[in-house]
Scaffold this active site. Structure first.
Site, PDB file in Angstrom:
ATOM      1  N   GLU A 173      -7.307  -1.928   7.307  1.00 21.41           N
ATOM      2  CA  GLU A 173      -6.649  -3.099   6.729  1.00 21.41           C
ATOM      3  C   GLU A 173      -5.359  -3.374   7.513  1.00 21.41           C
ATOM      4  OE1 GLU A 173      -6.498  -2.075   2.564  1.00 21.41           O
ATOM      5  OE2 GLU A 173      -8.677  -1.860   2.488  1.00 21.41           O
ATOM      6  N   HIS A 263      -2.378  -4.078   1.210  1.00 27.74           N
ATOM      7  CA  HIS A 263      -3.790  -3.859   1.543  1.00 27.74           C
ATOM      8  C   HIS A 263      -4.438  -5.135   2.064  1.00 27.74           C
ATOM      9  CE1 HIS A 263      -4.702   0.174  -0.287  1.00 27.74           C
ATOM     10  NE2 HIS A 263      -3.538  -0.077  -0.865  1.00 27.74           N
ATOM     11  N   GLU A 339      -2.865  -7.743  -1.907  1.00 24.74           N
ATOM     12  CA  GLU A 339      -4.087  -7.856  -1.108  1.00 24.74           C
ATOM     13  C   GLU A 339      -4.091  -9.145  -0.297  1.00 24.74           C
ATOM     14  OE1 GLU A 339      -6.541  -5.656  -0.905  1.00 24.74           O
ATOM     15  OE2 GLU A 339      -6.384  -4.370  -2.690  1.00 24.74           O
TER      16      GLU A 339
END
Length: 385
Positions: A173, A263, A339
């Site tokens: 990531e 992430h 995210e």
């Protein structure tokens, strides 16, 4: 005529296995598993000899990926200089990922997302360490002996709120470390009022890369022991998850007033956060801080949204082996997983680059606005303080 195609991945973060590259329009490859693990999804390789040819690359085992839903509407990235990354036509059909591209140069790199090399990581640490408001702290070593480095950034030597930001527990990531680079650039901008105000009242503890071993190996989710670090926070150990143990030990020294774990998400084409609703200690104070953070980030960044994300845990059902949940429960603080997409941000798409390092860096800089507002809020005061 013999094909001139040559595919290689024997470099930092590289990951591919060649089945057959004898014909440019029928190149067959497989994505190798992560080290000591069944996970697979990250790829990164160099293709030579395809200039002017219609190169079609079939990823034969794409259906075995950790997140096959991530291939839907996904486009691979390519680069000639490993600086500028652009999207190339990609389809997922019959269990195979198919990349079609006619390279304009003899050498081209393809990857799941724009890589963030270990060398660039070292350069960033060195650059940050030369700033007068930053000191480095050696937290320990990974299982393979690589340094786990903490950047401590502040203008104050006195009492301060302690803000922890970690990235790349999942090494594939890479957008997470691009995010951190942008955040640090903003923090070091002496002319920016948000940065100046935050550094006068807060101490930032930043771990740009939690998983250097996995990053070098070209893993998606695990370290060199095959361990998913973001499932180790309840019971880390020195042999299999020394990275988590080292960070927890330092947190115990400093305390934590706000925590962000950065992430990338394979499937969801948006930027979002996941909080602590399901932890036993979640209360109105935490809920108010979460709402404030999200409201401010939505107001300053069109790249952020709150409509799409993970389904919140039911109260008391959060997995405390996950970093965000463990930190939120342990320190009773605002704790978020942030995210970003491997695809594009569907709410503000860019047909050429999709979600990119540049956009991740901008979001990293913009996240200082909600951090500042939360730090100013009355919710930072704990009963009895």
């Amino acid at each position: 005529m013999t094909s001139r195609i040559k595919i290689s991945s024997a470099f930092d973060g590289g990951n591919i296995s060649v089945i057959n590259a004898s014909e440019p329009d029928n190149i067959r490859v497989k994505i190798p598993n992560d080290t000591n693990s069944k996970f697979l999804q990250w790829f990164y390789f160099r293709l030579q000899g395809g200039m002017g040819e219609e190169c079609v690359i079939y990823f034969e085992n794409a259906a075995d990926a950790a997140y096959p839903d991530g291939w839907k509407d996904y486009q691979a990235v390519a680069s000639y200089d490993r600086e500028y990354w652009f999207r190339v036509p990609t389809e997922y059909r019959d269990g195979k990922l198919v990349v079609s591209h006619q390279p304009e140069h003899d050498s081209v790199y393809y990857a799941y997302f724009a890589p963030y090399s270990y060398e660039r990581h070292q350069d960033m640490v060195a650059w940050a360490a030369n700033h007068e408001d930053c000191i480095t702290d050696h937290l320990g070593e990974t299982a393979e002996g690589r340094d786990l480095t903490l950047l401590e950034v502040s203008k104050t030597q006195g009492l301060a709120k302690n803000i922890w930001i970690i990235a790349r527990q999942h090494p594939g990531e890479t957008m997470a470390e691009w995010f951190v680079e942008g955040l640090l650039e903003r923090l070091f901008d002496e002319s920016h009022p948000i940065a100046r105000a935050l550094l006068e009242q807060c101490r930032f503890y930043v771990v740009p890369n939690m998983n250097p071993d996995g990053a070098v190996h070209g893993n998606l989710r695990v370290n060199s022991k095959g361990v998913n670090l973001n499932r180790e926070w309840k019971n880390p150990n020195k042999e299999f998850s020394p990275e988590v143990l080292a960070v927890q030990n330092k947190m115990a020294e400093t305390g934590v007033d706000l925590f962000l774990d950065i992430h990338g998400d394979e499937a969801l084409p948006v930027n979002f956060v996941d909080g602590c609703e399901g932890i036993p200690s979640f209360d109105d104070r935490m809920a108010s801080m979460e709402a404030l953070f999200k409201d401010v980030l939505v107001s300053v960044s069109p790249d952020f949204q709150t409509e799409i994300g993970y389904t919140p845990d039911q109260f008391g059902e959060a997995n405390l082996s996950v970093a965000t949940k463990w930190v939120g429960e342990t320190y009773k603080c605002l704790s978020f997983t942030l995210e970003m997409p491997f695809k594009d941000n569907q709410n503000l798409p860019d047909e050429v680059v999709g979600w990119s390092p540049e956009r991740a860096k901008i979001l990293g800089a913009d996240v200082l606005y909600p951090i500042y507002q939360v730090m100013q809020s009355s919710h930072m005061k704990v009963d009895g303080e």
